[in-house]
Design an enzyme around this catalytic site. Structure first.
Site, PDB file in Angstrom:
ATOM      1  N   ARG A 116       0.856  -1.187   0.000  1.00  0.00           N
ATOM      2  CA  ARG A 116       0.000   0.000   0.000  1.00  0.00           C
ATOM      3  C   ARG A 116       0.894   1.240   0.000  1.00  0.00           C
ATOM      4  O   ARG A 116       2.010   1.211   0.535  1.00  0.00           O
ATOM      5  CB  ARG A 116      -0.899   0.023   1.238  1.00  0.00           C
ATOM      6  CG  ARG A 116      -1.858  -1.160   1.354  1.00  0.00           C
ATOM      7  CD  ARG A 116      -2.643  -1.078   2.655  1.00  0.00           C
ATOM      8  NE  ARG A 116      -3.587  -2.174   2.783  1.00  0.00           N
ATOM      9  CZ  ARG A 116      -3.329  -3.317   3.425  1.00  0.00           C
ATOM     10  NH1 ARG A 116      -2.146  -3.512   3.986  1.00  0.00           N
ATOM     11  NH2 ARG A 116      -4.245  -4.280   3.497  1.00  0.00           N
TER      12      ARG A 116
ATOM     13  N   LYS B  11      -2.364  -2.837   7.941  1.00  0.00           N
ATOM     14  CA  LYS B  11      -3.578  -2.402   8.634  1.00  0.00           C
ATOM     15  C   LYS B  11      -3.765  -3.186   9.925  1.00  0.00           C
ATOM     16  O   LYS B  11      -3.486  -4.382   9.981  1.00  0.00           O
ATOM     17  CB  LYS B  11      -4.797  -2.611   7.721  1.00  0.00           C
ATOM     18  CG  LYS B  11      -4.899  -1.603   6.593  1.00  0.00           C
ATOM     19  CD  LYS B  11      -6.202  -1.776   5.835  1.00  0.00           C
ATOM     20  CE  LYS B  11      -6.393  -0.694   4.786  1.00  0.00           C
ATOM     21  NZ  LYS B  11      -7.656  -0.855   4.044  1.00  0.00           N
TER      22      LYS B  11
ATOM     23  N   HIS C 111      -2.376   2.826  -5.785  1.00  0.00           N
ATOM     24  CA  HIS C 111      -3.083   1.586  -5.461  1.00  0.00           C
ATOM     25  C   HIS C 111      -3.245   0.683  -6.685  1.00  0.00           C
ATOM     26  O   HIS C 111      -3.403  -0.533  -6.547  1.00  0.00           O
ATOM     27  CB  HIS C 111      -4.451   1.900  -4.846  1.00  0.00           C
ATOM     28  CG  HIS C 111      -4.849   0.913  -3.790  1.00  0.00           C
ATOM     29  ND1 HIS C 111      -4.157   0.772  -2.603  1.00  0.00           N
ATOM     30  CD2 HIS C 111      -5.855   0.010  -3.742  1.00  0.00           C
ATOM     31  CE1 HIS C 111      -4.730  -0.171  -1.878  1.00  0.00           C
ATOM     32  NE2 HIS C 111      -5.755  -0.653  -2.543  1.00  0.00           N
TER      33      HIS C 111
ATOM     34  N   ARG D 210      -0.703  -1.959  -6.791  1.00  0.00           N
ATOM     35  CA  ARG D 210      -1.050  -3.076  -5.895  1.00  0.00           C
ATOM     36  C   ARG D 210      -2.016  -4.033  -6.593  1.00  0.00           C
ATOM     37  O   ARG D 210      -1.839  -5.258  -6.545  1.00  0.00           O
ATOM     38  CB  ARG D 210      -1.670  -2.495  -4.618  1.00  0.00           C
ATOM     39  CG  ARG D 210      -2.077  -3.512  -3.558  1.00  0.00           C
ATOM     40  CD  ARG D 210      -2.457  -2.740  -2.300  1.00  0.00           C
ATOM     41  NE  ARG D 210      -3.160  -3.556  -1.325  1.00  0.00           N
ATOM     42  CZ  ARG D 210      -2.564  -4.332  -0.427  1.00  0.00           C
ATOM     43  NH1 ARG D 210      -1.258  -4.428  -0.408  1.00  0.00           N
ATOM     44  NH2 ARG D 210      -3.272  -5.011   0.461  1.00  0.00           N
TER      45      ARG D 210
ATOM     46  N   HIS E  29      -4.002  -9.196   3.420  1.00  0.00           N
ATOM     47  CA  HIS E  29      -5.453  -9.233   3.596  1.00  0.00           C
ATOM     48  C   HIS E  29      -5.814 -10.157   4.755  1.00  0.00           C
ATOM     49  O   HIS E  29      -5.328 -11.282   4.838  1.00  0.00           O
ATOM     50  CB  HIS E  29      -6.135  -9.753   2.326  1.00  0.00           C
ATOM     51  CG  HIS E  29      -6.145  -8.756   1.210  1.00  0.00           C
ATOM     52  ND1 HIS E  29      -6.325  -9.114  -0.106  1.00  0.00           N
ATOM     53  CD2 HIS E  29      -6.011  -7.409   1.204  1.00  0.00           C
ATOM     54  CE1 HIS E  29      -6.298  -8.041  -0.868  1.00  0.00           C
ATOM     55  NE2 HIS E  29      -6.111  -6.992  -0.084  1.00  0.00           N
TER      56      HIS E  29
ATOM     57  N   TYR F   3      -9.758 -10.423  -7.186  1.00  0.00           N
ATOM     58  CA  TYR F   3      -8.833 -10.447  -8.316  1.00  0.00           C
ATOM     59  C   TYR F   3      -9.090 -11.611  -9.260  1.00  0.00           C
ATOM     60  O   TYR F   3      -8.562 -11.632 -10.366  1.00  0.00           O
ATOM     61  CB  TYR F   3      -7.388 -10.479  -7.813  1.00  0.00           C
ATOM     62  CG  TYR F   3      -7.020  -9.230  -7.064  1.00  0.00           C
ATOM     63  CD1 TYR F   3      -6.862  -8.018  -7.725  1.00  0.00           C
ATOM     64  CD2 TYR F   3      -6.871  -9.244  -5.672  1.00  0.00           C
ATOM     65  CE1 TYR F   3      -6.559  -6.859  -7.027  1.00  0.00           C
ATOM     66  CE2 TYR F   3      -6.569  -8.082  -4.981  1.00  0.00           C
ATOM     67  CZ  TYR F   3      -6.414  -6.903  -5.662  1.00  0.00           C
ATOM     68  OH  TYR F   3      -6.118  -5.751  -4.981  1.00  0.00           O
TER      69      TYR F   3
END
Length: 311
Positions: A159, A183, A252, A255, A278, A287
Site C-alpha cells: 500500500r 492495517k 493503489h 497493488r 489481507h 482479483y
C-alpha cells in the site's frame, strides 16, 4: 453520561488499549465529527440514544449522497462504539443488537495498469536517469528515489501508506527482505527479488543515507522529511504525463496489478493474500474476476471443445 465524554473515552481506548494506528484514530474522529452535527448528538445522554435515533442517523448519512462504502464504514465505527459501551457495562443493551442493517456496496472491480503502460513508465524514468550528466544534483537524487518507489510498488504490492511509512530498520537492502506494518498493526514480510530493483534501492540509500539515518524513514523528500502518500501520488501523476501514458495511474493500481499478474501466472491465491496482508481471503478473491482478456485467452486455448470437429 453525555455522549461526547463517552466518545472521548472510546477514542482513548482505541488509541492506548487497542493500539490502533494514528490513521485509524484520525478516521474514527472524522466519522464522529459527522455524528456531532446530527441533532446535537454529542449533547445527549447515552440513555436517550435508541435504535430509532440510530436509524434516523443512517438515513441522514444517505442524504449526503455518500458512497455505500463510506456509509458502511461510519456505521461500523458507531457499532464499535456501542460494543465498547456494552462491554464496559455503561449500557445494558446495545441498540444495534435489535437492528438489521444491510448496506450493499457497488461491485466495483479494481483497476489495473496495463503491462504496456508499466513498461512505458519504467522505460521513461530509467532513460531520464541515464541522461543525467551529473549525479550530484538533487534532481538526480530525486529521480533515483522516485524509481525506487515505483519499483517497490510494482514488485511488492505494498500500500502507498506502507511504502511512505517504511523505516530504515524495516529493510535489508542486501537480501531484499522487507518487514511491513499493515492495517491493524499486522506485521508481514515480503521480498524484493529482482536484482535491478534491489540495485536501485541500494543506490537510493547511498544517496540519502545521512537523511535516512537521521529521520529513520526510508523514503525522504527534499526537506529531509518523510516522503508522504500525497507526494507519491503526485510523483506518479507527473511521470504518467511525461511518459505520455494514456491511462490515469494511482499508487493503489500498482497493488492491484501486482496481485492480478501473480494470479495470471498461476500463483495460489492464499500466497497472494499473505503478500497483500489481507485478513480475509474474500478480499483477495476479487482479483479472480477482473481480467476478461485473460479469461478469453484461457478458454480459447485450453478448453477441450477446440479439439472437437464435426464438419
Amino acid at each position: 453520561m453525555k455522549v461526547d465524554l463517552l466518545i472521548e473515552n472510546f477514542i482513548f481506548h482505541c488509541k492506548y488499549e487497542k493500539n490502533l494506528t494514528e490513521k485509524t484514530i484520525k478516521a474514527y474522529s472524522s466519522d464522529f465529527q459527522q455524528l456531532k452535527e446530527f441533532k446535537n448528538f454529542f449533547e445527549l445522554d447515552i440513555s436517550q440514544v435508541d435504535k430509532v435515533l440510530l436509524k434516523e442517523y443512517i438515513r441522514y448519512l444517505y442524504s449526503f449522497n455518500l458512497k455505500p462504502k463510506s456509509i458502511k464504514r461510519k456505521v461500523a465505527v458507531l457499532k464499535a462504539f456501542f460494543n465498547y459501551l456494552e462491554f464496559e457495562e455503561i449500557i445494558e443493551i446495545n441498540p444495534f443488537r435489535k437492528m438489521r442493517i444491510s448496506i450493499k456496496e457497488d461491485n466495483n472491480l479494481p483497476k489495473i495498469i496495463e503491462m504496456k503502460n508499466i513498461k512505458k513508465l519504467l522505460r521513461y524514468v530509467y532513460c531520464s536517469k541515464n541522461n543525467f550528466a551529473s549525479k550530484e544534483s538533487f534532481s538526480y537524487k530525486s529521480i533515483i528515489r522516485d524509481i525506487a518507489v515505483l519499483e517497490l510498488l510494482f514488485s511488492t504490492g505494498l500500500r502507498v501508506s506502507e511504502v511512505s511509512n517504511l523505516k530504515i530498520t524495516d529493510i535489508d537492502l542486501f537480501s531484499g527482505y522487507i518487514k511491513v506494518m499493515g492495517k491493524g498493526n499486522k506485521e508481514r514480510t515480503i521480498h524484493v527479488c529482482e536484482q535491478e530493483s534491489k540495485n536501485i534501492l541500494k543506490e537510493y540509500f547511498s544517496l540519502f543515507k545521512s537523511d535516512i539515518e537521521n529521520k529513520k524513514y526510508f523514503f525522504i523528500n527534499r526537506l529531509g522529511r518523510r516522503f508522504s502518500e500525497q507526494s507519491i501520488t503526485l510523483m506518479i501523476r507527473k511521470y504518467q504525463n511525461k511518459a505520455k501514458v494514456n491511462q490515469h495511474l494511482t499508487p493503489h493500481m500498482f497493488r492491484h496489478s501486482f496481485a492480478t499478474m501473480l494470479l495470471e501466472e498461476g500463483v495460489d491465491i492464499r500466497y497472494i493474500q499473505g503478500m497483500l496482508g489481507h485478513a480475509s481471503i474474500s478480499t483477495t478473491q476479487i482479483y479472480t474476476h477482473i481480467n476478461n482478456k485473460k479469461q478469453k485467452k484461457i478458454l480459447s486455448s485450453k478448453h477441450p471443445r477446440r479439439n472437437l470437429s464435426f464438419s
